[in-house]
Design an enzyme around this catalytic site. Structure first.
Site, PDB file in Angstrom:
ATOM      1  N   ASP A   1       0.860  -1.166   0.000  1.00 13.32           N
ATOM      2  CA  ASP A   1       0.000   0.000   0.000  1.00 13.32           C
ATOM      3  C   ASP A   1       0.907   1.229   0.000  1.00 13.32           C
ATOM      4  OD1 ASP A   1      -2.361   1.668   0.490  1.00 13.32           O
ATOM      5  OD2 ASP A   1      -1.592   1.835   2.535  1.00 13.32           O
TER       6      ASP A   1
ATOM      7  N   ASP B   1      -0.146   5.243   1.061  1.00 16.27           N
ATOM      8  CA  ASP B   1      -0.348   6.201   2.146  1.00 16.27           C
ATOM      9  C   ASP B   1      -0.407   5.496   3.497  1.00 16.27           C
ATOM     10  OD1 ASP B   1      -0.501   8.776   0.872  1.00 16.27           O
ATOM     11  OD2 ASP B   1      -2.403   8.144   0.006  1.00 16.27           O
TER      12      ASP B   1
ATOM     13  N   THR C   1      -2.331   0.851  -4.585  1.00 17.69           N
ATOM     14  CA  THR C   1      -2.862   2.002  -3.882  1.00 17.69           C
ATOM     15  C   THR C   1      -4.244   2.383  -4.384  1.00 17.69           C
ATOM     16  OG1 THR C   1      -2.504   4.369  -3.418  1.00 17.69           O
ATOM     17  CG2 THR C   1      -1.613   3.514  -5.488  1.00 17.69           C
ATOM     18  N   SER C   2      -5.024   2.988  -3.497  1.00 15.57           N
ATOM     19  CA  SER C   2      -6.336   3.507  -3.883  1.00 15.57           C
ATOM     20  C   SER C   2      -6.235   4.876  -4.531  1.00 15.57           C
ATOM     21  CB  SER C   2      -7.243   3.600  -2.643  1.00 15.57           C
ATOM     22  OG  SER C   2      -7.482   2.321  -2.097  1.00 15.57           O
TER      23      SER C   2
ATOM     24  N   LYS D   1     -10.617  -0.935  -2.567  1.00 19.01           N
ATOM     25  CA  LYS D   1     -10.516  -1.557  -1.258  1.00 19.01           C
ATOM     26  C   LYS D   1     -11.765  -1.173  -0.451  1.00 19.01           C
ATOM     27  CE  LYS D   1      -5.472  -0.936  -1.346  1.00 19.01           C
ATOM     28  NZ  LYS D   1      -4.313  -0.261  -0.732  1.00 19.01           N
TER      29      LYS D   1
ATOM     30  N   ASP E   1      -1.811  -0.497   6.227  1.00 21.07           N
ATOM     31  CA  ASP E   1      -1.978   0.232   7.484  1.00 21.07           C
ATOM     32  C   ASP E   1      -3.420   0.593   7.794  1.00 21.07           C
ATOM     33  OD1 ASP E   1      -2.066   3.698   7.107  1.00 21.07           O
ATOM     34  OD2 ASP E   1      -2.103   2.319   5.416  1.00 21.07           O
TER      35      ASP E   1
END
Length: 233
Positions: free
Chosen positions: A28, A30, A125-126, A157, A182
């Site tokens: 991931d 961030d 990543t989103s 996600k 996270d």
């Protein structure tokens, strides 16, 4: 393969070594590789003030999710075109704002060690691609060749599509990979894909039960062993 060691770590044995074998790594961004807290809190704080929503409530939901999913969640009665316009404005603001963005401790060196060891690595990543690239570069973290962003999946996600796609880009199945996450939505996504999941940072929830954890990447070691590698930390 890793159950007993992960269970011992999760039970809180101080100093116990995490010993995990996998064939690729899915990161991931961030909160995992990049600390963009100030930018994210600012953007959603302004959004909340404009729409009369407590920013803390927004942040609790938004972490790890695509921007459009958060806008749709909190403003469900808006027309779809307006929802997408607001999401695009939020993303555009964040793309340009990299002030205060730093790496999660040890992240840049850890990614370099993996690449140098020949370990396949993907970013999952989103965030949209431009935003992801800007933040990674601002934090000084190497950008992997394999990247999955919000443009590359139909379902964000916590759906596992992005992690399944990341593993596919590496020529692997997700259950051959180690995922670092996270956020609750991200952990749920990674676990649902079948990847062995490690929590980065302080997140404690039902989705993190039984998982190994690191609070940064300083001191985490990588040992290449043929087609696999072992991480100790």
């Amino acid at each position: 393969m890793t159950g007993p060691l992960l269970a011992q770590h999760a039970a809180g044995r101080v100093g116990h070594v995490i010993d995990i074998v996998a064939s690729g790594v899915l990161f991931d961004m961030d909160g995992t590789l990049v600390d963009s807290t100030s930018v994210v809190e600012g953007a959603w704080g302004r959004f909340g003030a404009t729409h009369g929503i407590d920013p803390r409530t927004i942040l609790a939901f938004s972490h790890g999710r695509q921007t459009i999913d958060t806008v749709q969640h909190f403003l469900p009665d808006l027309a779809p075109d307006e929802q997408h316009r607001l999401a695009q404005e939020l993303v555009a603001d964040e793309v340009e704002n990299t002030h205060g963005i730093v790496e999660v401790p040890g992240a840049a060196a850890f990614v370099r060690r993996l690449v140098d060891a020949g370990v396949p690595v993907a970013l999952v990543t989103s965030a949209p691609r431009d935003l992801a690239l800007n933040r990674m570069r601002a934090a000084g973290v190497p950008v992997p060749d394999a990247i999955v962003t919000s443009e590359d999946t139909e379902r964000g996600k916590p759906h596992p599509e992005c992690y399944l796609r990341g593993a596919e880009l590496l020529g692997l199945s997700a259950d051959q990979c180690l995922a670092f996450e996270d956020a609750p939505a991200g952990v749920e996504s990674a676990r649902a894909s079948g990847a062995t999941t490690v929590v980065v940072g302080p997140l404690e929830s039902t989705v993190t039960e039984g998982l190994a954890r690191v609070h940064g990447f300083d001191g985490v070691e990588v040992t290449a062993e043929g087609a696999a590698f072992r991480i100790r930390g």
